[in-house]
Design an enzyme around this catalytic site. Sequence first.
Site, PDB file in Angstrom:
ATOM      1  CE  LYS A 111      -9.324  22.124   5.660  1.00 54.43           C
ATOM      2  NZ  LYS A 111      -7.984  21.686   5.406  1.00 54.43           N
TER       3      LYS A 111
ATOM      4  NE  ARG B 220      -3.587   0.495   2.709  1.00 59.81           N
ATOM      5  CZ  ARG B 220      -4.137   0.519   3.915  1.00 59.81           C
ATOM      6  NH1 ARG B 220      -3.896   1.517   4.734  1.00 59.81           N
ATOM      7  NH2 ARG B 220      -4.917  -0.460   4.304  1.00 59.81           N
TER       8      ARG B 220
ATOM      9  CE1 TYR C 218      -4.185  25.441   7.586  1.00 63.65           C
ATOM     10  CE2 TYR C 218      -2.368  24.166   6.697  1.00 63.65           C
ATOM     11  CZ  TYR C 218      -3.338  24.364   7.652  1.00 63.65           C
ATOM     12  OH  TYR C 218      -3.455  23.471   8.678  1.00 63.65           O
TER      13      TYR C 218
ATOM     14  CG  ASP D  22      -3.372  25.000  -1.038  1.00 66.37           C
ATOM     15  OD1 ASP D  22      -4.474  24.570  -1.429  1.00 66.37           O
ATOM     16  OD2 ASP D  22      -2.977  24.906   0.140  1.00 66.37           O
TER      17      ASP D  22
HETATM   18  C1  PLP Z   1      -5.603  26.099   1.999  1.00 71.30           C
HETATM   19  C2  PLP Z   1      -5.168  24.916   2.800  1.00 71.30           C
HETATM   20  N1  PLP Z   1      -4.133  24.186   2.360  1.00 71.30           N
HETATM   21  C3  PLP Z   1      -3.684  23.106   3.049  1.00 71.30           C
HETATM   22  C4  PLP Z   1      -4.281  22.721   4.236  1.00 71.30           C
HETATM   23  C5  PLP Z   1      -3.751  21.526   4.975  1.00 71.30           C
HETATM   24  O1  PLP Z   1      -4.620  20.452   4.797  1.00 71.30           O
HETATM   25  P1  PLP Z   1      -4.761  19.209   5.813  1.00 71.30           P
HETATM   26  O2  PLP Z   1      -5.400  19.728   7.054  1.00 71.30           O
HETATM   27  O3  PLP Z   1      -5.605  18.247   5.040  1.00 71.30           O
HETATM   28  O4  PLP Z   1      -3.388  18.707   6.069  1.00 71.30           O
HETATM   29  C6  PLP Z   1      -5.370  23.445   4.722  1.00 71.30           C
HETATM   30  C7  PLP Z   1      -6.019  23.048   5.987  1.00 71.30           C
HETATM   31  O5  PLP Z   1      -6.748  23.808   6.596  1.00 71.30           O
HETATM   32  C8  PLP Z   1      -5.829  24.570   3.983  1.00 71.30           C
HETATM   33  O6  PLP Z   1      -6.876  25.307   4.408  1.00 71.30           O
END
Ligand code: PLP
Length: 390
Positions: free
Chosen positions: A202, A51, A105, A177
Amino acid sequence: MMLETLLVHADADDGESAIVPPIYQSVPFSAASAEEFAKVSTTPRAERFYRRYGNPTQARLEAVMATIEGAEAGLATASGMGAVSTTVLSLVAGGDHVVAQRSMYGGTLSFLQEVAPRLGIEVTLVDQTDTRAFERAVRPNTKLIMLETPSNPLLQITDVEAVTGIARDHGILTFADNTVATPVNHRPLDQGVDLVMHSITKSVSGHSDVLAGIVLGRSDLIDRIWQTHTLIGAVISPHDAWLALRGLRTLAMRVEHQNRTALALARFLDDHPAVAKVNYPGLAGHPQHDVAKRQMRGHGGLLSFELRGGYDTAERFIAALGVPARSPSLGGVRSLVVQPAAMWEHELTEEQLSEAGVPPALVRFAVGLEAETDLIADLERGLTAASSAR
Ligand SMILES: Cc1ncc(COP(=O)(O)O)c(C=O)c1O
């Protein structure tokens, strides 16, 4: 096919009668002979070996996401941060330089400011509303430019075509992102970005019950990231991949609903005397509304706003709300609200918060699927409570 149809049909089972594809929960797969074992164990991205290398349910999710983002290939990961960290660590090394946005973020910012420098990777943060700032930050050892548009939590827009043009001129890779925009509203690969990522946690999964991420782009880049990924091991679970596939079937209608509701909420807040500023790229008054209109189809379900007052005003406002939960995510069916200054006070220093432009009275609102009228009535209640105690 239109996106809505594609999303419902893209993961239909190949040749079997099941309407919903199975979950391949198995970690190892068997081989019929030593020859087959040798072949499968040395095949890059083998789906049926072990996996950590790949999995059929994961591969299905990667294929659907690649289709809707317009990518050649994708690599799903255990979280959005798994996609960020694995990608950066695959593409840059000690002595290299990365340019990233100042408004991004918080976890990505912490990774770039705390983990990357420990490995000898230099990072420069720039104001992404000033496209030329990216060019000014470029050095001979710059290997990667990282973007996030709209940015979380300030909803600032990056002019993707302009920045990818600069990156191409200097032979630098770009990595965007796309979590907040979603592929329903924005496809950065079409505008020249080399790699796109999502926190699948999300909008893609959409029900606040999955933690996962993905990076998508050209096959040669994804293969390179996969080599490091098998050693870092931030691997998606098949059950999460399956839940993400289920969420994806309704992505377009959820996001379109959230686009409409978020715009209505932003307009309501913009007209309210207790609100100092609303950050939503769909508002005509947003400083980069024209760029947002050019590169996005809709403006998403995330908005933030600054109340007149301070840290305690935002706290009173949130405490008076009855519809959204006070919770640190976005893109789900239930509306979620947070005060970024409170959420990140343990993760980011005061200096980093102010550098990221996060004021104490800022509220971030992630719109869910509730009725617009219920949400507006709730905001009105919160604003009355916040201002009456001032
Ligand atoms: C814009 C953005 N990128 C990345 C992430 C990180 O994602 P994860 O919580 O799935 O690790 C988040 C989490 O809030 C986010 O809002």
